[in-house]
Design an enzyme around this catalytic site. Structure first.
Site, PDB file in Angstrom:
ATOM      1  N   GLY A  31      20.523  40.722  29.111  1.00  0.00           N
ATOM      2  CA  GLY A  31      20.419  39.370  29.649  1.00  0.00           C
ATOM      3  C   GLY A  31      19.733  38.375  28.738  1.00  0.00           C
ATOM      4  CB  CYS A 240      47.863  38.093  47.545  1.00  0.00           C
ATOM      5  SG  CYS A 240      49.137  37.789  46.309  1.00  0.00           S
ATOM      6  CB  CYS A 243      50.561  41.880  46.166  1.00  0.00           C
ATOM      7  SG  CYS A 243      48.801  41.495  46.119  1.00  0.00           S
ATOM      8  CB  CYS A 265      46.534  38.222  42.884  1.00  0.00           C
ATOM      9  SG  CYS A 265      46.532  39.303  44.299  1.00  0.00           S
ATOM     10  CB  CYS A 271      49.342  40.174  41.803  1.00  0.00           C
ATOM     11  SG  CYS A 271      50.286  39.494  43.169  1.00  0.00           S
TER      12      CYS A 271
END
Lengths: 291, 193, 362
Positions: A31, A240, A243, A265, A271
């Protein structure tokens, strides 16, 4: 000029060594933003030069590279970066998340869970999470050194006072291993939970701002919040339409002049994989059927 | 003292630096990112007594901008010449080192090495410790890069505990043995039992 | 049926083909040669060399041709090429006292040893469009008579120095940092600031300098001396044990003399601003010296008036036009994922706000 005029993965060896040293220090201090002498790349600053340099420093001839922008493999900048590495490193490329060994991304984390055998490289525009609260670099550097993050909490709290909620929907700040506040790059906050405990190594490159940072595998990453206003990953409240997935991040697409919409998606590989497996959404057609 | 340009000095480098250094870096990166995992790293053929792993790390990471400290029997004519010829790294005392190479006994006291500054924790030394054995057994390690816990042969657990106590400052370590390498960043906790 | 937009390599290839076609323009018009650009658009070439940090008129001319005259794009091409070049070593500092001056003027003295040389300047041209230039194949211009003033030519400021009226510039012992090899670290020493400004965008540096003249960090500058000419570049060859001349570069050097009434730490004396830029680039060199002087407020014990030109981080972090144009233009890349997240947030906040108002009304 032919591709052979350039070194493997474009960068010269001295530049790669410099970047590799910065990556190792970034990994050692999760970080923490490590300065590096970012080079001018043959694509513009702001278009992924940091990610491209990190990828170039990590690639081996055995790698299979996937590049996504907004979750999609076929967005123009993703296509451009993928073809850059295919030409300069001669490596194999793929669109399948599960087959990739190294994934360079802008703005998304793939839906398919990542594995220990993968590296995810993020393109980062502004690596400093405190930058829009304090524009001066020596000041923000001091804040990180003193672990002085009050300013960030004040900002989030002011959001709550004004809007009743934290009004940050992407680029949502996180705390790494209880120490450094880090900018996860402009991923939607929907993706934030995937940052934590990820089996893959995650590397972040900011070219113009000359910073590299890292999340080793299984690092603890917490999205900043308050006890009475816990962090909530958000997405469109739909499935979605192609899908049928109810758990993936969705793009909202306007499909006619009357402003009708559909939700699909953002992760195109995810997807496609679901549709190939027989899942069909509200507006989708079954796999194998003529479109 | 001039180093004679012997075959030993001139040889033992990478035959194909871009590719060999890329593979070596990935091994080093994975070692540092997953403390306790032991990786094979090879490509360099340094003069004795330096290990293949330590020599490969130096060729991969050191250059004219990174002062290197050679400790104990590593600090010999053959290796001074080899490292200077292949990396152009200046050879320096421990306090000025970006990389330091040697057996643990020769690297102590480790508090001589740079641990970074509060504003720039990255400005810390990386130690390359030559080990007689390197195995996934011994003290228990936890922290970033480790899912539950790992075990690794350590020369002196107490020294690494003290180093971790400095976090986010502290040095970072590669442990090398033959053609194998493991990483031990300052972020790793060495457990007490 | 919705089909995801396919960016695809073919679309990109097509864009490149269209670009090449546009670059060439009307094929009935003769193609521009790189040599023509180098010789006849020399000031554009100079700007590209200065901001590209690479002294090579042929490459700069090629970049201008490839970039269709977009000078920032040409600077970018040069920078991206420059960064791939191996480094063989560093030159010795150039000695501008030995410059063969094609132009040399001082605003602070009527005349000075070495003389004032007007040289090739727009200064006293009347800005009237010369329609004779529109006619092709005209006669060659009448040759000018002046030769460059052979060096060494003493610096005007050195005359002021004899009386102690101007601050003394001492050569530093430290190796200057290299902006292109090390990440920028603030606060920056003057050597680093000068590097950043000399390759900074001409328009940005010009505007900052202009702002100091209008009172935003005023420094009361006179052009002590402006000189343009060629200097030798020498490099130490360790194997030989001495320096060898490896070529020459054209430079513009500007030294300003700034009125200064003294501060808590410094006696009343003139102070200096310094500009040094590749090629004949005098607007940039003058602007550079003004910005340099404004940035020296701390060292000279002056007040921070909060002027942009006094703000080192503001100046250095925003002077580079390759960085600036890249980041500016990147907002045309797709951002629809983040936009979608914002859309959902706005919808949520509006719904919650509406619910609260409803509750209050009931």
């Amino acid at each position: 000029m032919t591709e052979q005029a350039y070194n493997f993965a474009y960068l010269d060896e001295q530049t790669k060594r410099m970047i590799r040293r910065a990556i190792l220090k970034g990994v050692a201090v999760p970080g923490c933003q490590v300065p590096f002498a970012s080079r001018e790349m043959p694509m513009p600053y702001g278009w992924g030069t940091g990610g491209v340099q990190v990828t170039a420093a990590c690639l081996t001839p055995e790698d299979r590279l996937k590049v996504i922008d907004q979750g999609a493999d076929d967005t123009t900048n993703a296509v451009s970066i993928r073809s850059f590495f295919r030409r300069t490193a001669g490596i194999a490329v793929t669109e399948a998340t599960a087959e990739a060994t190294l994934i360079q991304t802008r703005h998304r984390i793939p839906e398919h869970p990542l594995t220990e055998d993968q590296i995810l490289v993020y393109q980062v525009p502004i690596p400093e999470p405190l930058r829009f609260l304090e524009p001066r670099e020596p000041e923000t550097r001091k804040m990180h050194s003193l672990e002085e993050y009050g300013l960030m909490h004040v900002k989030l709290y002011e959001d709550i006072a004004r809007h009743g909620a934290i009004a940050t929907s992407y680029d949502y700040p996180v705390k790494v291993e209880g120490r450094y506040v880090m900018d996860p790059s402009p991923i939607p906050k929907f993706d934030n939970p995937k940052l934590s405990g990820c089996p893959a190594l995650q590397l972040f490159g900011a070219g113009r701002e000359q910073r590299i940072y890292a999340l080793p595998p299984y690092t603890s990453v917490v999205s900043l919040d308050f006890d009475d206003h816990p962090f909530e990953p958000g997405k469109a409240d739909h499935d979605c339409d192609l899908c049928g997935a109810g758990d993936s991040y969705l793009d909202e697409v306007i499909i006619d002049d009357a402003g009708s919409r559909m939700f699909v998606c953002s992760d195109t590989d995810f997807c496609r994989g679901r549709r190939a497996a027989g899942h069909v959404g509200r507006l989708g057609t079954p796999a194998g059927a003529a479109a | 003292m001039a180093n004679p340009l012997t075959a030993e000095t001139l040889g033992g480098g990478f035959d194909d630096a871009p590719v060999q250094s890329a593979r070596a870096f990935r091994a080093a990166l994975d070692a540092m990112a997953r403390p306790g995992r032991i990786h094979v790293i090879a490509g360099a053929r340094p003069p004795a007594p330096l290990s293949v792993a330590a020599g490969t790390l130096l060729l991969t990471l050191a250059d004219g901008t990174t002062p290197v400290h050679l400790a104990g029997d590593i600090d010999c004519d053959a290796l001074r010449g080899w490292i200077t010829f292949h990396t152009a790294a200046p050879l320096v005392p421990a306090e000025a080192a970006v990389f330091a190479v040697g057996r643990w006994a020769d690297l102590t006291p480790a508090r001589r090495f740079a641990i970074g500054t509060p504003e720039y924790p990255d400005r810390a030394a990386t130690l390359i410790v030559e080990m007689p054995v390197l195995q996934a057994e011994g003290p228990v390690l936890t922290g970033p890069g480790i899912r539950d816990r790992a075990r690794l042969t350590l020369p002196d657990p107490e020294a690494f505990r003290a180093n971790h106590a400095l976090f986010p400052l502290g040095f970072d370590t590669f442990l090398t043995c033959g053609n194998r390498v493991a990483g031990l960043p300052r972020s790793t906790r060495v457990e007490d039992f | 049926m919705y089909v995801a937009v396919k960016g695809g390599e073919r679309a990109i290839e097509n864009a490149h083909a269209l670009l090449a076609e546009d670059r060439r323009g009307d094929t009935g018009v003769a193609e521009l040669s790189v040599a023509q650009i180098r010789e006849q658009l020399r000031l554009a070439v100079n700007r590209v060399m200065a901001e590209g940090s690479l002294f090579d008129p042929d490459l700069a001319a090629l970049a201008i041709k490839q970039a269709r005259g977009d000078l920032i794009e040409a600077v970018f091409l040069i920078r991206a090429y420059r960064t791939t070049l191996p480094r063989f070593g560093s030159s010795r500092p150039v000695d501008t006292g030995t410059m063969a001056c094609s132009r040399r003027i001082s605003a602070t003295f009527k005349d000075a040893p070495g003389g004032q040389v007007l040289g090739p300047t727009f200064d006293y041209t009347h800005r009237l469009l010369d329609f004779r230039l529109a006619a092709e194949g005209q006669a060659l211009p009448r040759p000018a008579t002046a030769d460059p003033v052979a060096g060494p030519v003493p610096h005007i400021t050195s005359f002021l120095n004899r009386e102690g009226l101007i601050e003394t510039d001492r050569p530093g012992d430290d190796l200057p940092p290299d902006l292109t090899r090390e990440p920028m670290e603030l606060p920056a020493p003057r050597a680093l600031r000068l590097q950043a400004i000399t390759r900074g965008d001409e328009g940005f540096i010009l505007s900052l300098a202009y702002s100091t003249q209008r009172g935003y960090g005023r420094t009361h500058a006179f052009v002590g001396e402006l000189r343009i000419g060629t200097v030798a570049v020498e490099m130490d060859i360790p194997e030989l044990g001495f320096a060898v001349e490896i070529g020459e570069v054209e430079l513009t050097e500007c030294e300003t003399v700034n009125q200064f009434t003294g501060s808590k730490t410094e006696p009343p004396q003139f102070t200096r601003g310094y500009g040094l830029v590749f090629g004949q680039t005098e607007r940039k060199a003058i602007a550079m010296s003004l910005v340099d002087r404004a940035l020296r407020w701390k060292e000279l014990g002056e007040d921070d008036t909060g002027a942009p030109a006094q703000d080192e981080e503001f100046v250095l972090m925003h002077a580079d036009n390759v960085q600036a144009t890249g980041f500016l233009e990147h907002i045309k890349l797709p951002h629809y994922v983040d936009f979608q997240a914002e859309t959902e947030l706005v919808r949520k906040l509006r719904a919650e706000g509406a619910a609260r108002r409803q509750e209050a009304a009931e």
